[in-house]
Scaffold this motif. Structure first.
Motif, short mmCIF file in Angstrom:
data_model
loop_
_atom_site.label_atom_id
_atom_site.label_comp_id
_atom_site.label_asym_id
_atom_site.label_seq_id
_atom_site.Cartn_x
_atom_site.Cartn_y
_atom_site.Cartn_z
N MET A 1 0.84 -1.18 0.00
CA MET A 1 0.00 0.00 0.00
C MET A 1 0.89 1.24 0.00
O MET A 1 1.90 1.29 0.68
CB MET A 1 -0.91 -0.01 1.22
N SER A 2 0.49 2.23 -0.73
CA SER A 2 1.18 3.52 -0.77
C SER A 2 0.48 4.46 0.18
O SER A 2 -0.59 4.98 -0.11
CB SER A 2 1.17 4.06 -2.19
N GLU A 3 1.11 4.67 1.33
CA GLU A 3 0.50 5.48 2.38
C GLU A 3 1.33 6.73 2.60
O GLU A 3 2.55 6.71 2.51
CB GLU A 3 0.44 4.65 3.66
N VAL A 4 0.66 7.83 2.89
CA VAL A 4 1.32 9.10 3.15
C VAL A 4 1.03 9.52 4.59
O VAL A 4 -0.09 9.35 5.07
CB VAL A 4 0.88 10.17 2.12
N ALA A 5 2.05 10.03 5.25
CA ALA A 5 1.90 10.49 6.64
C ALA A 5 0.95 11.68 6.70
O ALA A 5 0.84 12.46 5.75
CB ALA A 5 3.26 10.86 7.21
N LEU A 6 0.30 11.83 7.83
CA LEU A 6 -0.69 12.90 8.00
C LEU A 6 -0.09 14.28 7.75
O LEU A 6 -0.70 15.12 7.09
CB LEU A 6 -1.32 12.81 9.39
N ASP A 7 1.10 14.54 8.26
CA ASP A 7 1.71 15.86 8.05
C ASP A 7 2.02 16.12 6.58
O ASP A 7 1.87 17.23 6.09
CB ASP A 7 2.98 16.01 8.90
N VAL A 33 -12.65 16.04 5.76
CA VAL A 33 -11.59 17.00 5.47
C VAL A 33 -12.15 18.06 4.52
O VAL A 33 -12.82 17.71 3.53
CB VAL A 33 -10.39 16.27 4.82
N PRO A 34 -11.91 19.33 4.78
CA PRO A 34 -12.39 20.37 3.87
C PRO A 34 -11.94 20.11 2.43
O PRO A 34 -10.78 19.78 2.18
CB PRO A 34 -11.75 21.65 4.41
N THR A 88 -9.56 10.20 8.38
CA THR A 88 -10.23 11.38 8.91
C THR A 88 -10.14 11.43 10.43
O THR A 88 -10.06 12.51 11.01
CB THR A 88 -11.70 11.40 8.44
N SER A 89 -10.11 10.27 11.06
CA SER A 89 -9.99 10.23 12.52
C SER A 89 -8.70 10.89 12.98
O SER A 89 -8.70 11.72 13.90
CB SER A 89 -10.05 8.79 13.02
N ALA A 90 -7.58 10.56 12.34
CA ALA A 90 -6.29 11.14 12.70
C ALA A 90 -6.27 12.64 12.38
O ALA A 90 -5.72 13.44 13.13
CB ALA A 90 -5.16 10.42 11.97
N TRP A 91 -6.87 13.00 11.25
CA TRP A 91 -6.95 14.42 10.86
C TRP A 91 -7.66 15.22 11.97
O TRP A 91 -7.18 16.25 12.41
CB TRP A 91 -7.69 14.52 9.53
N SER A 94 -5.78 15.52 15.27
CA SER A 94 -4.63 16.42 15.21
C SER A 94 -5.04 17.88 15.36
O SER A 94 -4.19 18.77 15.36
CB SER A 94 -3.87 16.23 13.89
N GLY A 95 -6.36 18.11 15.45
CA GLY A 95 -6.86 19.47 15.63
C GLY A 95 -7.11 20.22 14.33
O GLY A 95 -7.42 21.41 14.35
#
Length: 107
Positions: A1-7, A33-34, A88-91, A94-95
């Motif tokens: 899987m190609s995953e990208v970190a939240l930041d 997410v907007p 979306t949960s992590a987003w 993270s505030g």
């Protein structure tokens, strides 16, 4: 899987990245997410013609499971797709801003 970190995703999002939310409509209107466009997982294979192949796609769901599967599908179909780690949960944890509403934005 190609995953990208939240930041990393947050930086791409700030630059106007294309975000595809593969959750169900009820989940999406509960908080997303907007700018994320709703394309439920079950519909994505029949709706790839609506997606822009010239730009990276960031695929998001609640926690990363569905987006991981759909990212794999999109990559096999020739898209530059990335699953957002933690979804979306992590987003939200993270505030970062989450949009709620009664109607989904669709592609």
């Amino acid at each position: 899987m190609s995953e990208v970190a939240l930041d990393t995703f947050a930086a791409a999002h700030a630059d106007g990245a294309t975000v595809i939310d593969v959750r169900e409509p009820g989940e999406y209107v509960g908080g997303h997410v907007p700018g994320a466009v709703l394309v439920p997982m079950g519909q994505l294979p029949s709706r790839t013609s609506e997606l822009d192949r010239s730009r990276p796609l960031y695929v998001i769901c609640a926690t990363g499971n569905r987006s991981g599967a759909m990212t794999d599908y999109l990559r096999r179909a020739g898209f530059d797709a990335w699953s957002v780690a933690g979804g979306t949960s992590a987003w939200a944890r993270s505030g970062r801003p989450v949009i709620t509403g009664t109607r989904p934005q669709v592609a």
